[in-house]
Design an enzyme around this catalytic site. Structure first.
Site, mmCIF file in Angstrom:
data_model
loop_
_atom_site.group_PDB
_atom_site.id
_atom_site.type_symbol
_atom_site.label_atom_id
_atom_site.label_comp_id
_atom_site.label_asym_id
_atom_site.label_seq_id
_atom_site.Cartn_x
_atom_site.Cartn_y
_atom_site.Cartn_z
ATOM 1 N N CYS A 24 0.839 -1.264 0.034
ATOM 2 C CA CYS A 24 -0.096 0.050 0.000
ATOM 3 C C CYS A 24 0.823 1.208 -0.034
ATOM 4 O O CYS A 24 0.664 1.950 -0.781
ATOM 5 C CB CYS A 24 -1.070 -0.113 1.310
ATOM 6 N N HIS A 37 -2.849 6.519 4.369
ATOM 7 C CA HIS A 37 -1.781 5.677 4.516
ATOM 8 C C HIS A 37 -0.433 6.093 4.215
ATOM 9 O O HIS A 37 0.337 5.416 3.674
ATOM 10 C CB HIS A 37 -2.122 4.043 3.665
#
Length: 602
Positions: free
Chosen positions: A117, A173
């Site tokens: 990610c 993130h």
């Protein structure tokens, strides 16, 4: 009979009717009701017609409204969508919206992202490889005092410079330990979404470890408690996108970064999306399929909103997954090798396409090399923005490649060099011809060739049968036991996209060439940023919410304490000279200790 239906005086009825006067009265009343019903129906129908006419007028006006010279930029990032998991790649999962948008646009069939990610998101938003931002290793954990380096100009910041309104909806993130790391401080006018890598789709709650749990839904810089209504995140994020478009003037350019949480675990979806997948025996695959169907519907609704509010005709929609699918969580990358978290094709080759009325060659397939870092210069160029001459990007402007079918300016991709990942036990300098230590995890693509060293990660092929009730045997027939002592692989990806034939022993000259290229890249690497856990990150200390915990006054107090300590030591030693400690220039002396871990693998 009057219009209202009341009986009127009349001549005496014939003898036969005299016996039934009540029937005449009843019939008159019924006729009156019938007339009233007609009038009411006409009124209601007229009202509905007006509403439809007004809606049609609004849409027509929106479509005719002059747009800006710069295009509206819509970047949609799915989370953990496998390479196979789209209809046009042969999936059993229904994705009619994605199939249609891709078919009418340009499918990217040689398109690469990163295997997890944070790296993909950081490279998209900076146009730089991980080795140039210090994010070479793993992801940014919620408890780490770490974030995307503040000295990197982000894509939304560059777009704001040329008049764009910038909005982010979904998963960030990229770190949040300081307020300066938050999306609204990195170029976004508004932010609605989560800061962490995953969480419950309904409660927006996340536990990183026992006792480290908190709420993770934000409206700009504050916890969005008002939105804690149990709404499934895919639908909630879509509603927010619709609200942004409804309130924005389409004559002004907009950048929308929509980073959906789906289809990342936990595997959750509203019940109605399971209807078409009851035949899927594997429960994880069934849940994953339902989640992807919901995501497909969400993108349909985003597209409708772009059209309804006058953005579509001057928009560029880019769709991408952030990494490969995870078979243990329902994803499929078949027929590619490997999965999320690996440098095999199944971890880094992604579903991607561009859909836009502005494309010159619609309905085509692009097989030129494209990487997620390329969106940064491509979108800035489309926005008529400027990239500073001293900015060292790793991405290329690939718009002409995508829109007109030109050759890609990109000839190589550094997939990564991770100097602190678990070393391959049998890797060595000797195996790397004295050019490279093959114990180090790394991967590079140069034209048709791909080289991997170290431990590339889980290397199986997982066929569709693995998700059925046929049992594990068909799956295990595809498994490969790596050769003892293996720490280097070479593949011709154009001829062998499934990485079944290792050519490293057949073409040592190619191997040496790619190892030298790795070594050249490594000389430009910055120190790895992967600090230890900070206990102050616990949401219990922050009102039950994940969020910034680092305070500037803490830094000042620590600095003052350090200065006092230095003065004390200096007085104690009576100005005695201390021997200088020489640090390797490769390890970037002067960096904080927690940021200077093994910056180079040699």
């Amino acid at each position: 009979m009057a219009a209202g239906g009341a009986p009127q005086p009349s001549p005496p009825p014939p003898a036969r009717a005299a016996a039934r006067p009540s029937r005449a009265v009843a019939m008159g009343a019924l006729a009156g009701c019938w007339v009233l019903s007609l009038l009411a129906y006409a009124y209601l129908s007229w009202g509905q017609g007006l509403e439809k006419e007004e809606e049609g007028t609004r849409r027509a006006q929106a479509a005719e409204r002059p747009g800006p010279a710069q295009p509206h930029l819509i970047f949609i990032l799915a989370d953990d969508q496998g390479f196979r998991d789209v209809g046009y790649h042969g999936s059993e999962i229904r994705t009619p919206t994605l199939d249609k948008l891709a078919a009418q646009g340009v499918k990217l069939e040689n398109y690469y992202v990163q295997p997890i990610c944070t790296p993909s998101r950081s490279q998209f938003i900076t146009g730089r490889y991980q080795i140039h931002t210090g994010l070479q290793h793993s992801i940014i954990r919620p408890t780490q005092p770490n974030c995307l380096p503040l000295d990197n100009a982000t894509l939304p910041q560059k777009l704001k410079e040329v008049g764009y309104s910038t909005h982010m909806v979904g998963k960030w993130h990229l770190g949040f330990y300081r307020k300066e790391c938050m999306p609204t401080k990195r170029g976004f006018d508004t932010f609605f979404g989560s800061l962490l890598g995953s969480g419950d789709y309904y409660t927006h709650y996340k536990c990183d470890s026992p006792g480290m749990c908190g709420y993770d839904l934000y409206e700009n810089d504050n916890a969005a408690w008002d939105h804690d209504n149990g709404i499934y995140s895919t639908q909630m994020y879509t509603q927010r996108v619709q609200q942004i478009l409804a309130s924005h003037n389409p004559s002004q350019p907009i950048f929308l970064y929509i980073a959906y949480q789906a289809v990342h675990s936990p595997l959750q979806a509203p019940g109605r999306y399971f209807e078409h997948y009851r035949s899927i025996i594997n429960i994880n695959r069934r849940r994953y399929a339902a989640m992807l169907s919901c995501l497909d519907e969400a993108i349909h609704n985003v597209t409708l909103a772009l059209k309804a509010y006058g953005f579509y005709n001057n928009s560029i929609i880019i769709y991408s997954s952030d990494n490969g699918g995870q078979p243990t969580a329902g994803g499929s990358n078949w027929p590619l090798r490997g999965s999320k978290g690996t440098y095999w094709e199944g971890g880094i080759r992604a579903v991607g396409f561009v859909h836009s009325p502005l494309l010159k060659n619609k309905g085509t397939v692009c097989k030129e090399l494209v990487h997620i870092t390329d969106w940064y210069p491509t979108l800035i160029s489309l926005a008529e923005g400027q990239i500073d001459e001293d900015t060292q990007l790793d991405g290329y402007d690939v718009w002409e490649t995508i829109s007109e079918g030109f050759r890609s300016p990109r000839v190589d991709i550094l997939h990564n060099i991770d100097p602190i990942y678990t070393k391959a036990k049998n890797g060595s300098w000797a195996a790397g011809y004295g050019i490279w230590n093959t114990a180090i995890q790394s991967a590079i693509r140069v034209q048709h060739w791909k080289l991997l060293t170290g431990n590339p990660g889980y290397s199986d092929w997982v066929p569709p049968q693995a998700f059925s009730n046929l049992g594990p045997n068909r799956w295990h027939n595809e498994r490969i036991t790596l050769s003892t002592g293996k720490s280097l692989w070479l593949f011709n990806i154009t001829a062998d996209p499934y990485e079944r034939v290792d050519l490293s022993s057949r073409y040592p000259g190619i191997v040496k060439k790619l190892l030298k290229r790795l070594s050249q890249f490594n000389k430009t690497a910055v120190p790895v940023r992967y600090p230890p856990k900070d206990p102050r990150s616990n949401p219990r200390l922050n009102g039950g919410v994940w969020g910034p915990w680092y305070k500037e006054e803490n830094k000042k107090k620590k600095a003052s304490k350090n200065k006092a300590e230095k003065r004390r030591k200096k007085n104690k030693t009576k100005k005695k000279k201390q021997p200088k400690v020489r640090s390797s220039p490769d390890c970037h002396s002067g960096k904080p200790a927690h940021l200077a871990q093994k910056c180079h693998c040699q």
